[in-house]
Design an enzyme around this catalytic site. Sequence first.
Site, PDB file in Angstrom:
ATOM      1  N   ASP A 365       0.840  -1.206   0.000  1.00 22.59           N
ATOM      2  CA  ASP A 365       0.000   0.000   0.000  1.00 22.59           C
ATOM      3  C   ASP A 365       0.870   1.250   0.000  1.00 22.59           C
ATOM      4  O   ASP A 365       2.045   1.222  -0.404  1.00 22.59           O
ATOM      5  CB  ASP A 365      -0.981  -0.060   1.196  1.00 22.59           C
ATOM      6  CG  ASP A 365      -2.284   0.691   0.934  1.00 22.59           C
ATOM      7  OD1 ASP A 365      -2.286   1.926   1.032  1.00 22.59           O
ATOM      8  OD2 ASP A 365      -3.296   0.038   0.621  1.00 22.59           O
ATOM      9  N   LYS A 479      -3.965  -0.941  -6.797  1.00 20.02           N
ATOM     10  CA  LYS A 479      -4.995  -0.292  -5.985  1.00 20.02           C
ATOM     11  C   LYS A 479      -4.949   1.188  -6.334  1.00 20.02           C
ATOM     12  O   LYS A 479      -3.957   1.861  -6.054  1.00 20.02           O
ATOM     13  CB  LYS A 479      -4.698  -0.524  -4.495  1.00 20.02           C
ATOM     14  CG  LYS A 479      -5.641   0.221  -3.551  1.00 20.02           C
ATOM     15  CD  LYS A 479      -5.392  -0.174  -2.101  1.00 20.02           C
ATOM     16  CE  LYS A 479      -6.221   0.657  -1.137  1.00 20.02           C
ATOM     17  NZ  LYS A 479      -6.011   0.272   0.262  1.00 20.02           N
ATOM     18  N   TRP A 480      -5.996   1.683  -6.958  1.00 20.63           N
ATOM     19  CA  TRP A 480      -6.053   3.077  -7.443  1.00 20.63           C
ATOM     20  C   TRP A 480      -6.851   3.887  -6.420  1.00 20.63           C
ATOM     21  O   TRP A 480      -8.047   3.694  -6.280  1.00 20.63           O
ATOM     22  CB  TRP A 480      -6.733   3.088  -8.808  1.00 20.63           C
ATOM     23  CG  TRP A 480      -6.909   4.437  -9.446  1.00 20.63           C
ATOM     24  CD1 TRP A 480      -7.586   5.510  -8.957  1.00 20.63           C
ATOM     25  CD2 TRP A 480      -6.407   4.836 -10.725  1.00 20.63           C
ATOM     26  NE1 TRP A 480      -7.548   6.556  -9.837  1.00 20.63           N
ATOM     27  CE2 TRP A 480      -6.825   6.177 -10.943  1.00 20.63           C
ATOM     28  CE3 TRP A 480      -5.652   4.219 -11.720  1.00 20.63           C
ATOM     29  CZ2 TRP A 480      -6.519   6.869 -12.104  1.00 20.63           C
ATOM     30  CZ3 TRP A 480      -5.356   4.923 -12.884  1.00 20.63           C
ATOM     31  CH2 TRP A 480      -5.779   6.236 -13.065  1.00 20.63           C
ATOM     32  N   ASP A 481      -6.179   4.796  -5.767  1.00 21.49           N
ATOM     33  CA  ASP A 481      -6.819   5.571  -4.704  1.00 21.49           C
ATOM     34  C   ASP A 481      -7.135   6.993  -5.172  1.00 21.49           C
ATOM     35  O   ASP A 481      -6.569   7.481  -6.163  1.00 21.49           O
ATOM     36  CB  ASP A 481      -5.889   5.608  -3.474  1.00 21.49           C
ATOM     37  CG  ASP A 481      -6.668   5.615  -2.167  1.00 21.49           C
ATOM     38  OD1 ASP A 481      -7.828   6.056  -2.163  1.00 21.49           O
ATOM     39  OD2 ASP A 481      -6.098   5.194  -1.139  1.00 21.49           O
ATOM     40  N   ASP A 550     -12.796   2.062   4.481  1.00 24.57           N
ATOM     41  CA  ASP A 550     -11.627   1.939   5.366  1.00 24.57           C
ATOM     42  C   ASP A 550     -12.048   1.356   6.708  1.00 24.57           C
ATOM     43  O   ASP A 550     -11.209   0.938   7.499  1.00 24.57           O
ATOM     44  CB  ASP A 550     -10.987   3.316   5.606  1.00 24.57           C
ATOM     45  CG  ASP A 550     -10.050   3.708   4.472  1.00 24.57           C
ATOM     46  OD1 ASP A 550      -9.817   2.869   3.583  1.00 24.57           O
ATOM     47  OD2 ASP A 550      -9.570   4.856   4.475  1.00 24.57           O
TER      48      ASP A 550
END
Length: 740
Positions: A365, A479-481, A550
């Site tokens: 992450d 993982k595209w945040d 989250d």
Amino acid sequence: MKHITILAAALLVAVMPAEARKAKKFTHQTVEIPAVEPQSIVIETAGSQLVLAVTTDRNLVLRHYGAPVKDAGQFTHMDTGRGNGAQAYPAAGGTFLGQAALHVKYADGNHNTELRYLSHSVKASGGVKTTEIVLKDYVTDLQVKLVYDAYRKENVICSHSEIVNGGKKAVELLEVASSSLTLEADKYLLTHFHGGWAYEMQTARELLDFGTKVIESRRGTQTTQTENPSFLVSLNTGEFSETSGEVVAGALAWSGNFRLSFEKDETGLVNVLGGISPFASAYPLKAGETFVTPEMIWTWSADGAGGASRNLHRWARQYGIYGGGTVNPTLLNSWEGAYFTFTTPTLTGMIDDAAAMGLEMFVLDDGWFGTKYPRNSDKSSLGDWDLCTDKIPEGIDYLASYAHGKGLKLGIWIEPEMVSRVSELAEKHPEWVVQSPGRALYEARWQWVLDLANPEVQDFVFGIFDKTMQLAPGIDYIKWDCNRPVYSFGSPYLGTEQDRFFVEYVQGLYSVMRRIREKYPDVLVQCCSSGGSRLDYGAMRWCNEFWTSDNTDAISRSRIQYATSMIYPACAMASHVSAVPNHQSGNVTPLKMRFDMAAAGRLGMELQPKNLTAEERALAYRCIKSYKGFRDLVFTGDLYRISSPLDSDYYAFMYVSEDKSRAVMFEFCLRYQNRATGGHLLRLAGLDPSRKYLVTEQNVDTSCWWGNGQSFTGDFLMSGGFNPVLNGSNASAIFVLAAR
Ligand code: GLA
């Protein structure tokens, strides 16, 4: 020939100043519109039917959305008692005074559009039948194409509009909905989903009354904080029912500002509009240009909310989610276990533990990048996507081959739409930041939004993805945040055309996604936005799964996942087991409950495995192993919700294979009240009544149900024989059912 008499021009004369009256001569006009033979246009799926009718004077009106009627032509001449009835795509102007799907301002300042039917065509491909209907304003050269895709087996109709400016001058699209649907019922119970960070997808239910109810997002980047662009309307009832009654559900496939509005007019009809929000988006449509609106996804079911959800899920697995319905790997994510503080041994240690517990992927992450400004907190480095060699001197390729050597895939986190104030990118390209000249540049999480309306920025964002994929051979997952909304919106690139910003930001995002998918069709992409702040079918067209929240507390997740399941399928719902006390809520729940809740979606873990006891690791191993045995049902099965965490002390649901030969059933006791009432009676659903099912509880030595390990008929299980004893708050159980 039929004549429409325009009186408005004559009336205007009376209110104009004398001079203007002298200058312009208004005449009483008549406009000839060639009459047509009335007809019905029938758009249908296996279990639903949308009937539009063309009237003699070329109005396109909605006559029916509901159960299929054999001879739908009977709707053609239906006397609704309300004149022509509900317009299929109402435009502002003429005699129409309700909420308009389309509101155009012409170059001469006129606001009137009156759409009339020109033609329609139908074509079919596979299980999808597309009906295109062309309408035209009878004065200007503005045309509207309404496109309806009917998914036969899935009982879903997707609909959008395309506005064509066939005139010689630009026009402004002040409002432009994707689709309009008018409902007629005695009562309308609206269910919609609100929430914010760490409490996404909270359920709200309310009766629609006279006036207009609006659900909207104006956050620019984050579609779904505050509201999700989706809803269900239960018809003719004030009570929400999972199993019975007519329900219309809708969802908009757009990852930006949206608006869903429900206007109950004076006659008691409810008109539903779904589309891009008109907020600060009077879109300029130049001569010859076409504006294509995003897809609105509709379904109708007579089997309550459960039926509507199953329709949407089946459609989503097949068409709405990238790679939908295929089993995605279990994983360990580094975030809550390591945050920003790690070096290679921390990560290889996590990989070792993930492999030992039977997980299939490790996801690195936030925190792995930044050279001049290493990313040691959320205060810097977004935009500087070079490996931080202080933390991982051996390189990502080393980490990838280490993971692959242990039989694990590797994933990596990026947040490519953003730039930190403290970053090399902000120093180099301040003009790429979304901003309004002369105004404060507000930070959120110490970062700014990049201007995706700018093609150069689109190239840069695509380049970040591309470069990350090149860090090592065999990166399997990104993982595209996207961790903040837009403030003081403004695109330096668009100059004075700021009305285009919100729309072109999203179009820019989709254009990047399209390029990514052309080059990397197989990489798994998770759509994350501070958790589930970009959960919509626009983003899911490009992404395999979404980060639901989250908040991984199993208690909070019961409500979040329950509401998510109303619209979105479990195959895309990422769900992780994390440490206790939970980092967002502080709640302490048993590890088994955390596993059982996470097993309702794509299961993962997000903690430091080193902190687990040997006993906990053994349970983790057991739960992951059993999950692999039934997860195909989670990814492809039909969902039946049995009891709701909102209305019951127990939350229960099941996934059933299409052929009804297998099922998995989940139950959670959220609030234990007493032990005098014994087992909690559940009525299972979706099974074949006459087949016998072997029922096996998972992950326990001693079952909470007296019938565990035995076989029972579907009708027994569905009619009141199944009553496991969950004796305590936060007790949970998973049962696998296999037909013999
Ligand atoms: C967001 C995401 C989290 C995590 C952090 C990293 O909050 O939702 O899962 O990736 O960013 O900064």
